[in-house]
Design an enzyme around this catalytic site. Structure first.
Site, PDB file in Angstrom:
ATOM      1  NE  ARG A  50      -2.714 -24.546  28.732  1.00 54.33           N
ATOM      2  CZ  ARG A  50      -2.637 -25.516  29.646  1.00 54.33           C
ATOM      3  NH1 ARG A  50      -3.690 -25.831  30.372  1.00 54.33           N
ATOM      4  NH2 ARG A  50      -1.527 -26.180  29.823  1.00 54.33           N
ATOM      5  CE1 TYR A 102      -7.377   0.570  22.461  1.00 52.19           C
ATOM      6  CE2 TYR A 102      -6.113  -1.293  23.264  1.00 52.19           C
ATOM      7  CZ  TYR A 102      -7.301  -0.583  23.197  1.00 52.19           C
ATOM      8  OH  TYR A 102      -8.397  -1.050  23.885  1.00 52.19           O
ATOM      9  CG  ASP A 173      -1.484  -2.218  17.004  1.00 59.45           C
ATOM     10  OD1 ASP A 173      -2.168  -2.634  16.044  1.00 59.45           O
ATOM     11  OD2 ASP A 173      -1.973  -1.977  18.124  1.00 59.45           O
ATOM     12  CE  LYS A 198     -10.914  -2.680  17.886  1.00 62.51           C
ATOM     13  NZ  LYS A 198     -10.155  -3.500  18.772  1.00 62.51           N
TER      14      LYS A 198
HETATM   15  N1  PLP Z   1      -4.446  -2.299  18.985  1.00 65.57           N
HETATM   16  C1  PLP Z   1      -5.313  -1.370  18.514  1.00 65.57           C
HETATM   17  C2  PLP Z   1      -4.815  -0.355  17.538  1.00 65.57           C
HETATM   18  C3  PLP Z   1      -6.626  -1.357  18.947  1.00 65.57           C
HETATM   19  O1  PLP Z   1      -7.474  -0.430  18.467  1.00 65.57           O
HETATM   20  C4  PLP Z   1      -7.061  -2.320  19.909  1.00 65.57           C
HETATM   21  C5  PLP Z   1      -8.438  -2.321  20.418  1.00 65.57           C
HETATM   22  O2  PLP Z   1      -9.157  -1.355  20.286  1.00 65.57           O
HETATM   23  C6  PLP Z   1      -6.128  -3.269  20.368  1.00 65.57           C
HETATM   24  C7  PLP Z   1      -4.846  -3.230  19.871  1.00 65.57           C
HETATM   25  C8  PLP Z   1      -6.543  -4.319  21.379  1.00 65.57           C
HETATM   26  O3  PLP Z   1      -7.260  -5.318  20.731  1.00 65.57           O
HETATM   27  P1  PLP Z   1      -8.436  -6.230  21.413  1.00 65.57           P
HETATM   28  O4  PLP Z   1      -9.534  -5.279  21.763  1.00 65.57           O
HETATM   29  O5  PLP Z   1      -8.792  -7.191  20.334  1.00 65.57           O
HETATM   30  O6  PLP Z   1      -7.848  -6.862  22.609  1.00 65.57           O
END
Ligand code: PLP
Length: 372
Positions: A50, A102, A173, A198
């Protein structure tokens, strides 16, 4: 050769791992949850998974090197990385966040940060006056570019200047651009956040997140927090994601080139009301994206289909090659109507296309047929 002079594709190809004499060319998978420690756990690098594990380290090194950060911390999901970073905001202050961040992150911030005594100020980051008004009293500015799902572009140089003028650290992000196309830490970001699920993973077979940090102090706090709350990644997903890093430059460039071809075809199609893609010269993000992204515009194209939600859904229902599924960034092309998710703010007829590595001609023929 001096590692500090390596180019991006070389850093990626090595994936944060340098084998010693006689070791495998790829790292092993270390699934152990605990490590041999007879005495003081402070004297060994790992005591309990952890808190940290050799299984996470090559991926963390690769992400830090690609982002130009001092360190990177990998989490169980992009959401866990985002929440760890947002929890850096001090009670009694505010987080400034774009309305088109997001939706999972925006909804979490709006619902949870006020409970921690942190105000959330939603702004349009392309509106300079609104940003100037929102920044006083903030302890964090969140940016996302290109955005999900509108593929909107924020000017990172402008964000950096405004944030510096108000003494507010900012985080980006960087999921859509990846560090291959955009490196916000070089512009002054405190950290970048990734859904490794992704493009970095790239094959639709893992869920992971990362925070790449400009400074090692932030990385240490994030690692300590990960240990307290148990948002550590799993060993096999880290192994897969590190392998994904190795081909990330090839995939994102090929996928972006195909996305540009498709965006041009879609923009000329009579049944498409709007194409969101910053690689098209008449897109509002074109000029800034051309300056701040490294020779490509990413591989997400969003389209608004004429005729509303039903007409858009009919396209999803009629494609044969595109796969109707959520998520993005993998080698298979995916299509979905975003407004089907509660909480998402998108035109009911908006389809998000995640462009994969198939032949561009095949992808276009399938879309054209479904549109007909
Ligand atoms: N940031 C963006 C731009 C995303 O498209 C996503 C998920 O679709 C996330 C963060 C969240 O990531 P996760 O699905 O790996 O938790």
């Amino acid at each position: 050769m001096d590692k500090t002079s390596w180019g991006t594709a070389t850093i990626a190809a090595r994936g944060g791992y340098e084998p010693a004499l006689g070791e495998g060319v790829v790292p092993g998978i270390q699934p152990s949850s605990t490590f041999v420690v007879p005495g003081n756990p402070g004297e060994v690098p790992h005591a309990y998974a952890r808190g940290g594990s050799p299984a996470y380290e090559p991926l963390e090194r690769a992400m830090a090197a690609l982002e130009g950060g001092a360190d990177a911390v990998v989490f169980s999901a992009g959401m866990a990385a985002a929440i760890a970073l947002l929890d850096e905001a001090a009670p009694g202050t505010a987080v400034v966040m774009p309305g088109d961040a997001y939706y999972g992150i925006r909804v979490w911030a709006e619902q949870e940060l006020p409970k921690r005594g942190v105000e959330v100020r939603i702004v349009d980051p392309r509106d300079r006056t609104a940003l100037e008004r929102a920044l006083p009293g903030a302890s964090l500015l969140w940016a996302e570019t290109p955005t999900n799902p509108h593929v909107a572009i924020t000017d990172l140089a402008e964000i950096a200047a405004l944030a510096a003028a108000h003494g507010v650290p900012w985080i980006c992000d960087n999921t859509f651009a990846t560090p291959i196309l955009q490196r916000p830490i070089a512009d002054g970001a405190l950290a970048t956040m990734h859904s490794l699920t992704k493009y970095v993973g790239g094959h639709g077979d893992l869920v992971l997140g990362a925070a790449a940090c400009a400074g090692s102090d932030l990385a240490a706090r994030l690692r300590a927090r990960r240990n307290r709350v148990g948002t550590q990644p799993d060993a096999f997903s880290c192994w897969l994601a590190r392998r994904g890093v190795q081909t990330l430059p090839l995939r994102i460039r090929r996928q972006s080139a195909t996305a540009l071809v498709l965006a041009r075809c879609l923009a000329a199609h009579p049944k498409i009301a709007r194409v969101h893609y910053p690689g098209l010269p008449d897109d509002p993000g074109y000029v800034v994206a051309s300056r701040q992204m490294d020779g490509a515009y990413g591989a997400i194209v969003s389209i608004v289909v004429d005729g509303g939600a039903e007409a858009a859904q009919a396209v999803v229902d009629n494609v044969r090659l595109w796969i109707p599924a959520t998520s993005l960034g993998g080698v298979e092309s995916l299509i979905e109507r975003r407004a089907r998710w509660a909480g998402e703010v998108a035109d009911p007829a908006l389809l998000r296309l995640s462009v994969g590595v198939e032949e561009p001609e095949d992808l276009w023929r399938d879309l054209e047929r479904a549109l007909a």
